[in-house]
Design a protein around this motif. Structure first.
Motif, short mmCIF file in Angstrom:
data_model
loop_
_atom_site.label_atom_id
_atom_site.label_comp_id
_atom_site.label_asym_id
_atom_site.label_seq_id
_atom_site.Cartn_x
_atom_site.Cartn_y
_atom_site.Cartn_z
N UNK A 220 0.82 -1.21 0.00
CA UNK A 220 0.00 0.00 0.00
C UNK A 220 0.85 1.26 0.00
N UNK A 221 2.10 1.14 0.46
CA UNK A 221 2.97 2.32 0.46
C UNK A 221 3.44 2.70 -0.94
N UNK A 222 3.11 1.89 -1.93
CA UNK A 222 3.38 2.29 -3.31
C UNK A 222 2.46 3.42 -3.77
N UNK A 223 1.32 3.60 -3.07
CA UNK A 223 0.42 4.70 -3.42
C UNK A 223 0.95 6.00 -2.82
N UNK A 224 1.10 7.06 -3.62
CA UNK A 224 1.71 8.30 -3.09
C UNK A 224 0.95 8.93 -1.93
N UNK A 225 -0.38 8.90 -1.96
CA UNK A 225 -1.15 9.50 -0.87
C UNK A 225 -0.93 8.73 0.42
N UNK A 226 -0.96 7.42 0.35
CA UNK A 226 -0.74 6.60 1.53
C UNK A 226 0.68 6.81 2.05
N UNK A 227 1.65 6.85 1.14
CA UNK A 227 3.04 7.02 1.54
C UNK A 227 3.24 8.34 2.29
N UNK A 228 2.65 9.43 1.80
CA UNK A 228 2.84 10.72 2.45
C UNK A 228 2.24 10.72 3.85
N UNK A 229 1.08 10.10 4.01
CA UNK A 229 0.46 10.04 5.34
C UNK A 229 1.18 9.07 6.26
N UNK A 230 1.70 7.98 5.71
CA UNK A 230 2.48 7.04 6.51
C UNK A 230 3.75 7.70 7.05
N UNK A 231 4.39 8.50 6.22
CA UNK A 231 5.60 9.18 6.68
C UNK A 231 5.30 10.10 7.87
N UNK A 232 4.14 10.77 7.83
CA UNK A 232 3.76 11.62 8.97
C UNK A 232 3.49 10.79 10.22
N UNK A 233 2.84 9.66 10.04
CA UNK A 233 2.55 8.79 11.18
C UNK A 233 3.84 8.26 11.79
N UNK A 234 4.77 7.81 10.96
CA UNK A 234 6.04 7.27 11.46
C UNK A 234 6.85 8.34 12.18
N UNK A 235 6.80 9.57 11.65
CA UNK A 235 7.54 10.66 12.30
C UNK A 235 6.94 10.97 13.67
N UNK A 236 5.63 10.80 13.79
CA UNK A 236 4.94 11.10 15.05
C UNK A 236 5.16 9.98 16.08
#
Length: 387
Positions: A220-236
């Motif tokens: 699912x991280x291949x999708x750009x929208x999911x990837x951008x939100x995942x990066x925010x979650x991981x940073x948090x």
């Protein structure tokens, strides 16, 4: 209740109901749209959504969405957006709760099979069937058919995805009885309901797909929208195990899409400056929507989900079997109407296309498990081995 915007739907100015008496119209403190919402919630057709496919057919797990839980999630998102924009929350909620009532069993596979089985009788469309169910078939009142919903609720259910250009026989029949101005846009509340539906299934289907093992996190991280939100979650949450963060990812996705929807809708409403719900209908375009960037990302996400979940080989294989269940039942009932339940036999029309449409009404109202049980009882288990 929060102050409504001038372009919000006002229950005190409703165009009314087709049946102007009967069904408890004057009882209690509720307004017209509150009453519509409650009629939908108390209806048999709404209860049946508990056992109708959202993504997975008759799922073994208790944690997967079905049409009922999906509709509740859509309503939660819809009410949030409606309140933020100064719209009528009760009408929005009624539309969100009722939007999927016309779906047959087995989701889109069931709809395609029923469309094919009814091709010579005008076909089948779940959106039109929602209105048919609520105005004709689900009839709890003694003096008239249907739930006798307000014009605004029926209009919103008919047009929540925009003006209706292709009108199936079922939609045309309802519109002929009570014109719904199908060529115009619907209320802002209906437009909110449509986008709330998109936000809900885009993101909750990700959750269910990963839980079912048909999608992986890396996938699912291949999708750009999911990837951008995942990066925010991981940073948090840098020290939290990834397996604990799927729910947070879904929440981040929903929040991101809702905030974009609110910002873009406020921009459109400020520019158009509608002074009434009628000016919303006459605007010539949707006044509720995503920004161009988010709309493109949402479409890309939808394509991703079709390629990786909805058209997953396991899903395709099950869909084929479920299509054969619907096709087999339709053929049997048409060849031998005596196999229908007594109430449906007694009301069987004499000629076509009404007979085929009558059978379609019966099948469309089935739950997944009822359809599977009838197939096993009347035809046999071979085509549905494993269920």
């Amino acid at each position: 209740m929060p102050t409504l915007a001038p372009y919000a739907s006002d229950p005190a100015r409703s165009r009314g109901r087709f049946h102007q008496s009967g069904g408890g119209e004057t009882r209690g403190p509720r307004d017209e749209f509150q009453r519509d919402r409650d009629r939908i919630i108390h209806s048999i057709s709404f209860r049946r959504l508990r056992h109708k496919t959202q993504v997975f057919v008759a799922p073994d797990g208790d944690h997967y969405r079905v049409r009922l839980t999906h509709s509740l999630e859509v309503a939660q998102i819809g009410r949030t957006v409606a309140r933020a924009l100064g719209l009528n929350e009760d009408l929005t909620e009624a539309l969100c709760l009722g939007h999927d009532i016309g779906h047959p069993p087995f989701g889109h596979a069931g709809e395609e099979a029923l469309e094919a089985a009814m091709a010579e009788a005008g076909g089948f469309d779940h959106n039109a069937h929602t209105l048919r169910m609520l105005t004709r078939l689900d009839s709890p009142y003694p003096m008239h058919d249907g739930l006798n919903l307000s014009w605004e609720t029926l209009e919103g259910l008919a047009k929540h995805n925009g003006p209706v250009e292709k009108r199936t026989w079922a939609m045309a029949e309802i519109d002929a009885a009570w014109p719904l101005d199908l060529g115009s846009w619907a209320s802002a509340e209906a437009q909110v309901a449509a986008l709330a539906d998109d936000i809900a299934y885009d993101n909750h289907d990700i959750d269910d797909g990963v839980r079912a093992g048909l999608l992986t996190l890396d996938q699912i991280l291949d999708d750009p929208l999911i990837r951008s939100n995942w990066d925010r979650v991981r940073a948090r949450y840098p020290d939290v195990p990834q397996r604990r963060l799927l729910g947070e990812l879904v929440r981040e996705q929903i929040g991101c899409m809702v905030n974009d929807l609110l910002n873009e809708s406020r921009r459109r409403l400020e520019k158009a400056a509608p002074r009434s719900v009628e000016e919303v209908r006459a605007a010539g375009r949707a006044l509720i929507g995503f920004s161009d960037e988010m709309a493109a990302r949402e479409k890309a996400l939808t394509r991703f989900m079709y390629a990786n979940l909805y058209h997953h080989p396991e899903q395709i294989e099950i869909a084929g079997r479920m299509g054969r269940v619907i096709g087999g039942l339709a053929a049997l009932y048409k060849a031998d109407p005596a196999t229908l339940p007594e109430r449906w036999r007694e009301t069987m029309p004499a000629g076509e296309p009404e007979r085929t449409r009558h059978i379609g009404d019966f099948i469309a109202g089935m739950t997944d498990r009822y359809a599977l049980n009838r197939y096993r009882e009347l035809i046999g288990p071979m085509a549905i081995e494993g269920f």
